[in-house]
Scaffold this active site. Structure first.
Site, PDB file in Angstrom:
ATOM      1  N   ASN A  12       1.071  -1.148  -0.075  1.00 60.44           N
ATOM      2  CA  ASN A  12      -0.075   0.161  -0.071  1.00 60.44           C
ATOM      3  C   ASN A  12       0.865   1.068  -0.039  1.00 60.44           C
ATOM      4  O   ASN A  12       1.481   1.498   0.986  1.00 60.44           O
ATOM      5  CB  ASN A  12      -0.776  -0.047   1.287  1.00 60.44           C
ATOM      6  CG  ASN A  12      -1.771   1.195   1.374  1.00 60.44           C
ATOM      7  OD1 ASN A  12      -1.727   2.021   0.561  1.00 60.44           O
ATOM      8  ND2 ASN A  12      -2.366   1.386   2.707  1.00 60.44           N
ATOM      9  N   LYS A  14       0.053   4.312  -0.416  1.00 60.99           N
ATOM     10  CA  LYS A  14      -0.485   5.185   0.294  1.00 60.99           C
ATOM     11  C   LYS A  14      -0.560   6.586  -0.691  1.00 60.99           C
ATOM     12  O   LYS A  14      -0.163   6.652  -1.758  1.00 60.99           O
ATOM     13  CB  LYS A  14      -0.020   5.547   1.926  1.00 60.99           C
ATOM     14  CG  LYS A  14      -0.203   4.499   2.433  1.00 60.99           C
ATOM     15  CD  LYS A  14       0.087   4.459   4.207  1.00 60.99           C
ATOM     16  CE  LYS A  14      -0.152   3.339   4.849  1.00 60.99           C
ATOM     17  NZ  LYS A  14      -0.077   3.216   6.169  1.00 60.99           N
ATOM     18  N   HIS A  99      -9.472   1.161   4.972  1.00 60.97           N
ATOM     19  CA  HIS A  99      -7.997   1.576   5.613  1.00 60.97           C
ATOM     20  C   HIS A  99      -8.322   2.119   6.831  1.00 60.97           C
ATOM     21  O   HIS A  99      -9.026   3.290   6.734  1.00 60.97           O
ATOM     22  CB  HIS A  99      -7.225   2.065   4.553  1.00 60.97           C
ATOM     23  CG  HIS A  99      -5.732   2.010   5.400  1.00 60.97           C
ATOM     24  ND1 HIS A  99      -5.286   2.851   6.236  1.00 60.97           N
ATOM     25  CD2 HIS A  99      -4.619   0.845   5.402  1.00 60.97           C
ATOM     26  CE1 HIS A  99      -4.195   2.676   6.628  1.00 60.97           C
ATOM     27  NE2 HIS A  99      -3.731   1.480   6.082  1.00 60.97           N
ATOM     28  N   GLU A 101      -6.812   4.658   7.947  1.00 59.27           N
ATOM     29  CA  GLU A 101      -6.625   6.088   7.788  1.00 59.27           C
ATOM     30  C   GLU A 101      -7.704   6.588   7.123  1.00 59.27           C
ATOM     31  O   GLU A 101      -8.069   7.801   7.254  1.00 59.27           O
ATOM     32  CB  GLU A 101      -5.133   6.024   6.812  1.00 59.27           C
ATOM     33  CG  GLU A 101      -3.895   5.930   7.490  1.00 59.27           C
ATOM     34  CD  GLU A 101      -2.754   5.388   6.862  1.00 59.27           C
ATOM     35  OE1 GLU A 101      -2.809   5.550   5.710  1.00 59.27           O
ATOM     36  OE2 GLU A 101      -2.048   4.976   7.431  1.00 59.27           O
ATOM     37  N   GLU A 171      -5.512  -5.036  10.787  1.00 62.51           N
ATOM     38  CA  GLU A 171      -4.358  -3.986  10.889  1.00 62.51           C
ATOM     39  C   GLU A 171      -4.567  -3.260  12.194  1.00 62.51           C
ATOM     40  O   GLU A 171      -5.298  -2.365  12.306  1.00 62.51           O
ATOM     41  CB  GLU A 171      -4.305  -3.040   9.648  1.00 62.51           C
ATOM     42  CG  GLU A 171      -4.203  -3.460   8.242  1.00 62.51           C
ATOM     43  CD  GLU A 171      -3.587  -2.681   7.347  1.00 62.51           C
ATOM     44  OE1 GLU A 171      -2.563  -2.953   6.823  1.00 62.51           O
ATOM     45  OE2 GLU A 171      -4.227  -1.635   6.943  1.00 62.51           O
ATOM     46  N   GLY A 177       2.535   2.035  10.854  1.00 57.22           N
ATOM     47  CA  GLY A 177       3.631   3.158  10.568  1.00 57.22           C
ATOM     48  C   GLY A 177       4.232   3.581  11.902  1.00 57.22           C
ATOM     49  O   GLY A 177       4.947   4.427  12.119  1.00 57.22           O
ATOM     50  N   SER A 217       3.413  -2.372  10.291  1.00 59.41           N
ATOM     51  CA  SER A 217       4.935  -2.390  10.553  1.00 59.41           C
ATOM     52  C   SER A 217       5.502  -3.821  10.029  1.00 59.41           C
ATOM     53  O   SER A 217       6.381  -4.537  10.834  1.00 59.41           O
ATOM     54  CB  SER A 217       5.416  -2.306  12.023  1.00 59.41           C
ATOM     55  OG  SER A 217       4.954  -0.967  12.391  1.00 59.41           O
TER      56      SER A 217
HETATM   57  P1  PGA Z   1       3.006   0.109   7.716  1.00 54.66           P
HETATM   58  O1  PGA Z   1       1.396   0.257   7.232  1.00 54.66           O
HETATM   59  O2  PGA Z   1       3.438  -1.088   7.227  1.00 54.66           O
HETATM   60  O3  PGA Z   1       3.667   1.341   7.169  1.00 54.66           O
HETATM   61  O4  PGA Z   1       2.524   0.128   9.252  1.00 54.66           O
HETATM   62  C1  PGA Z   1       0.675  -0.649   6.945  1.00 54.66           C
HETATM   63  C2  PGA Z   1      -0.837  -0.242   6.418  1.00 54.66           C
HETATM   64  O5  PGA Z   1      -1.192   0.868   6.744  1.00 54.66           O
HETATM   65  O6  PGA Z   1      -1.495  -0.819   5.676  1.00 54.66           O
END
Ligand code: PGA
Length: 255
Positions: A12, A14, A99, A101, A171, A177, A217
């Site tokens: 992803n 983003k 997601h 976010e 997630e 992140g 992560s």
């Molecule tokens: P990350 O994000 O690997 O940077 O923690 C995962 C995601 O948001 O899908």
């Protein structure tokens, strides 16, 4: 690794990568991962790079294209939105929905995500539907309640056939992140819980077929352990998907 379900590892990207940067990344992945078999590898660039990345992976049999969001509506007067049919034009096969976010910044609800998932299936796109609890929810002992609500709210309206073609991404919001990964036990417990919910809503046979990705992560160093868990069927990778080396190593360490 001998898994019951085929692994699916998705990057992803983003809101990152110009078209030129996206092409650098995907061309690097083609070189690194060209020979990898038995795992579905998906790249999810921003909308603006879908066209060029789509052309770049035409010759790569093992790389599929995903989008990061789409509208629940058919084409029409929805300024700023992108319809499933428009994604199909670029041979997009997957679409990330709900997601965390988007749940947080765009206030997407389970009801909306459910409509988007149905619209995705109507256009023969496979949704990757994200669920996961925040740290406050986990610490308050509400993880199962949150997952149950999200799974039911965003997936229960699908038919059994559609559910089997849907990917779920667990997630935990506190792991996205942040560099904090769920422990193997935390990930396995949450995945098994989600699968049990799918069995309740649909049936055992459906639940056994659905692939559940872990996200939060994921890195080359923790990919192998996570992917070896019985109910973890892949990864949704954010930060580590932005560089050829780390994403390629995650895929290679997973198989
Ligand atoms: P990350 O994000 O690997 O940077 O923690 C995962 C995601 O948001 O899908």
């Amino acid at each position: 690794m001998d898994k019951e379900r085929k692994l699916i590892i998705a990057g992803n990207w983003k809101m990152n990568k110009t078209v030129a940067e996206a092409l650098d990344l995907v061309n690097g992945l083609k070189l690194e991962l060209g020979k990898v078999k038995d795992v579905d590898i998906v790249v999810c660039p921003p909308f603006t790079a879908l066209g060029e990345v789509s052309k770049a992976i035409l010759s790569a049999r093992n790389l599929a294209l995903g989008a990061q969001n789409m509208s629940e509506h058919k084409p029409g007067a929805y300024t700023g939105e992108i319809a499933a049919q428009m994604l199909k034009e670029f041979s997009v096969r997957y679409v990330i929905l709900g997601h965390s976010e988007r749940r947080i910044y765009q206030l997407e609800s389970d009801e909306l995500i459910s409509k988007k998932a149905q619209a995705a299936h109507a256009a023969a796109l496979k949704p990757i539907v994200c669920v996961g609890e925040t740290l406050t929810e986990r610490e308050a002992g509400q993880m199962e309640k949150v997952l149950e609500t999200q799974v039911r709210g965003s997936l229960a309206a699908l038919t059994k056939d559609q559910m089997v073609e849907t990917v779920v991404a667990y997630e935990p919001v506190w792991a996205i992140g942040t560099g904090k990964t769920a422990t193997a036990q935390q990930a396995q417990d949450a995945h098994a819980f989600i699968r049990a919910q799918l069995a309740k809503i649909f049936d055992e046979a459906v639940a056994r077929k659905v692939r559940i990705q872990y996200g939060g992560s994921v890195k080359p160093a923790n990919a192998r352990e996570l992917m070896s868990l019985p109910d973890v069927d892949g990864a949704l990778v954010g930060g580590a998907a932005l560089e050829v080396r780390s994403f390629a190593d995650i895929v290679k360490n997973s198989i």
